[in-house]
Design an enzyme around this catalytic site. Structure first.
Site, short mmCIF file in Angstrom:
data_model
loop_
_atom_site.label_atom_id
_atom_site.label_comp_id
_atom_site.label_asym_id
_atom_site.label_seq_id
_atom_site.Cartn_x
_atom_site.Cartn_y
_atom_site.Cartn_z
CE LYS A 10 -2.02 -0.95 3.91
NZ LYS A 10 -1.28 -2.39 4.24
NE ARG A 85 -4.67 0.42 9.35
CZ ARG A 85 -3.24 0.08 8.87
NH1 ARG A 85 -2.84 -1.19 9.21
NH2 ARG A 85 -2.61 1.00 8.15
NE ARG A 124 7.76 -2.60 6.24
CZ ARG A 124 6.82 -2.26 6.45
NH1 ARG A 124 5.77 -1.93 5.41
NH2 ARG A 124 6.10 -2.96 7.30
NE ARG A 155 6.44 -0.27 9.93
CZ ARG A 155 5.13 -0.44 9.38
NH1 ARG A 155 5.15 0.24 8.08
NH2 ARG A 155 4.23 -1.17 9.43
NE ARG A 166 2.09 -4.54 11.12
CZ ARG A 166 3.20 -4.67 10.13
NH1 ARG A 166 4.30 -5.28 10.51
NH2 ARG A 166 3.19 -3.99 8.99
P1 AP5 Z 1 4.74 -1.73 1.78
O1 AP5 Z 1 4.58 -0.98 0.74
O2 AP5 Z 1 5.50 -1.05 2.95
O3 AP5 Z 1 3.53 -2.36 2.25
P2 AP5 Z 1 2.23 -1.83 3.19
O4 AP5 Z 1 0.99 -2.52 2.57
O5 AP5 Z 1 2.19 -0.36 3.21
O6 AP5 Z 1 2.81 -2.44 4.48
P3 AP5 Z 1 2.60 -1.74 6.10
O7 AP5 Z 1 3.24 -2.92 6.96
O8 AP5 Z 1 3.15 -0.62 5.97
O9 AP5 Z 1 1.23 -1.81 6.20
P4 AP5 Z 1 0.46 -1.88 7.62
O10 AP5 Z 1 -0.97 -1.65 7.33
O11 AP5 Z 1 0.74 -3.06 8.55
O12 AP5 Z 1 1.48 -0.56 8.27
P5 AP5 Z 1 0.85 0.71 8.46
O13 AP5 Z 1 2.32 1.44 8.68
O14 AP5 Z 1 -0.16 1.32 7.62
O15 AP5 Z 1 5.69 -2.86 1.38
C1 AP5 Z 1 6.30 -3.90 2.25
C2 AP5 Z 1 7.66 -4.18 1.61
O16 AP5 Z 1 7.53 -4.99 0.29
C3 AP5 Z 1 8.67 -3.28 1.41
O17 AP5 Z 1 9.94 -3.53 1.92
C4 AP5 Z 1 8.45 -2.83 -0.11
O18 AP5 Z 1 9.74 -2.37 -0.79
C5 AP5 Z 1 8.16 -4.32 -0.47
N1 AP5 Z 1 7.31 -4.63 -1.53
C6 AP5 Z 1 6.14 -3.74 -1.82
N2 AP5 Z 1 5.65 -4.15 -3.32
C7 AP5 Z 1 6.54 -5.04 -3.71
C8 AP5 Z 1 6.31 -6.01 -4.74
N3 AP5 Z 1 5.27 -5.77 -5.64
N4 AP5 Z 1 7.45 -6.73 -5.01
C9 AP5 Z 1 8.42 -7.22 -4.03
N5 AP5 Z 1 8.35 -6.39 -2.81
C10 AP5 Z 1 7.52 -5.27 -2.49
O19 AP5 Z 1 0.54 0.60 10.07
C11 AP5 Z 1 1.29 0.47 11.16
C12 AP5 Z 1 0.59 0.42 12.60
O20 AP5 Z 1 -0.26 1.61 12.85
C13 AP5 Z 1 -0.77 -0.53 12.44
O21 AP5 Z 1 -0.30 -1.89 12.73
C14 AP5 Z 1 -1.41 0.09 13.54
O22 AP5 Z 1 -0.93 -0.21 14.84
C15 AP5 Z 1 -1.59 1.36 13.35
N6 AP5 Z 1 -2.24 2.07 12.44
C16 AP5 Z 1 -2.37 2.70 11.31
N7 AP5 Z 1 -3.59 3.09 10.63
C17 AP5 Z 1 -4.39 2.92 11.55
C18 AP5 Z 1 -5.85 2.47 11.50
N8 AP5 Z 1 -6.41 3.18 10.54
N9 AP5 Z 1 -6.49 2.23 12.62
C19 AP5 Z 1 -5.90 1.41 13.57
N10 AP5 Z 1 -4.39 1.53 13.77
C20 AP5 Z 1 -3.92 1.93 12.80
#
Ligand code: AP5
Length: 222
Positions: A10, A85, A124, A155, A166
């Site tokens: 994402k 979420r 990552r 992270r 998660r």
């Molecule tokens: P990346 O693009 O970083 O993936 P992502 O889907 O953004 O993964 P996240 O781990 O950031 O999502 P998340 O929802 O768990 O965390 P968030 O920060 O939003 O890609 C991942 C890796 O793969 C990277 O190394 C990238 O280079 C690689 N990659 C990408 N595409 C690829 C491909 N096609 N091929 C190969 N490699 C690839 O949230 C973190 C925390 O914040 C949550 O756990 C929660 O505690 C809190 N939080 C955030 N928003 C909310 C909400 N709305 N409600 C409640 N808690 C929340």
């Protein structure tokens, strides 16, 4: 709205779509990590949930959404990365948008196998300043993004136990949001007075980053 499990890409695709369409990204994960880094009250409240891999309470997220949507740079449209979420957050976003006379146009649902997710998260690192995610870059390296000057780190929630938590949170709390949006779309489609229904597009997010970007852009154009 970008929806999908942890590691689905994402953040990676959000930045690319943003560059292509010229509209900003709001990523609640990035907002929260910056708050933790700056030691604000919001960051202190969120830190323990995030490190464990649990969702941060809905009230905190809805506060972030309302504040962000009021910013002038968000008026021409915004890509919402991981912003919704839970069903309560979906309802809260819908109400906040309605108050502003706006609506959610598209949900992009990223689909990847669990195997790919675990491999991606295991490899990552992210820039602690601009939050760009990287693959295969050592923790402690300088961020390669021009003008950033930040350091790339691992992270806290990319440790195996937090990844498992998660994934569970995604299945239990976030997956129901997909049906909620599908229901909203069909309700609007059956009523000409509410022609602003949200469409849900499923994206095959496996394969190379460039391939996924092309798929997303093609689907948006269609
Ligand atoms: P990346 O693009 O970083 O993936 P992502 O889907 O953004 O993964 P996240 O781990 O950031 O999502 P998340 O929802 O768990 O965390 P968030 O920060 O939003 O890609 C991942 C890796 O793969 C990277 O190394 C990238 O280079 C690689 N990659 C990408 N595409 C690829 C491909 N096609 N091929 C190969 N490699 C690839 O949230 C973190 C925390 O914040 C949550 O756990 C929660 O505690 C809190 N939080 C955030 N928003 C909310 C909400 N709305 N409600 C409640 N808690 C929340």
């Amino acid at each position: 709205l970008l929806l999908g499990p942890p590691g689905a890409g994402k953040g990676t695709q959000g930045e690319r779509i943003s560059d292509r369409l010229g509209i900003p990204v709001l990523a609640t994960g990035n907002v929260l990590r910056n708050a933790v880094r700056n030691g604000t009250d919001q960051g202190l409240a969120a830190k323990a949930y995030m490190n464990r891999g649990d969702l941060v309470p809905d009230a905190v997220i809805l506060g972030i959404i309302k504040e962000a949507l009021a910013q002038p740079e968000m008026k021409g449209g915004v890509i919402l990365d991981g912003v919704v979420r839970t069903v309560a957050q979906a309802e809260g976003l819908s109400n906040a948008l309605a108050d502003l006379g706006r609506h959610l146009d598209t949900v992009l649902l990223f689909e990847v196998t669990d195997e790919d997710l675990v491999r991606r998260l295991g490899g990552r690192t992210v820039c602690e300043r601009c939050q760009t995610p990287y693959t295969g870059m050592e923790s402690g390296s300088p961020c390669p993004k021009p003008g950033c000057g930040g350091t790339v780190v691992r992270r806290m929630d990319d440790e195996p136990q937090a990844i498992t938590t998660r994934m569970k949170a995604y299945r239990a709390q976030t997956a129901p949001v997909i049906d909620w949006y599908r229901g909203q779309g069909s309700k609007a489609a059956s009523s000409s007075a509410k022609a602003n229904g949200t469409r849900v597009l499923t994206v095959d997010a496996a394969g190379a980053v460039d391939e996924v970007t092309q798929r997303v852009l093609r689907q948006l154009e269609e």
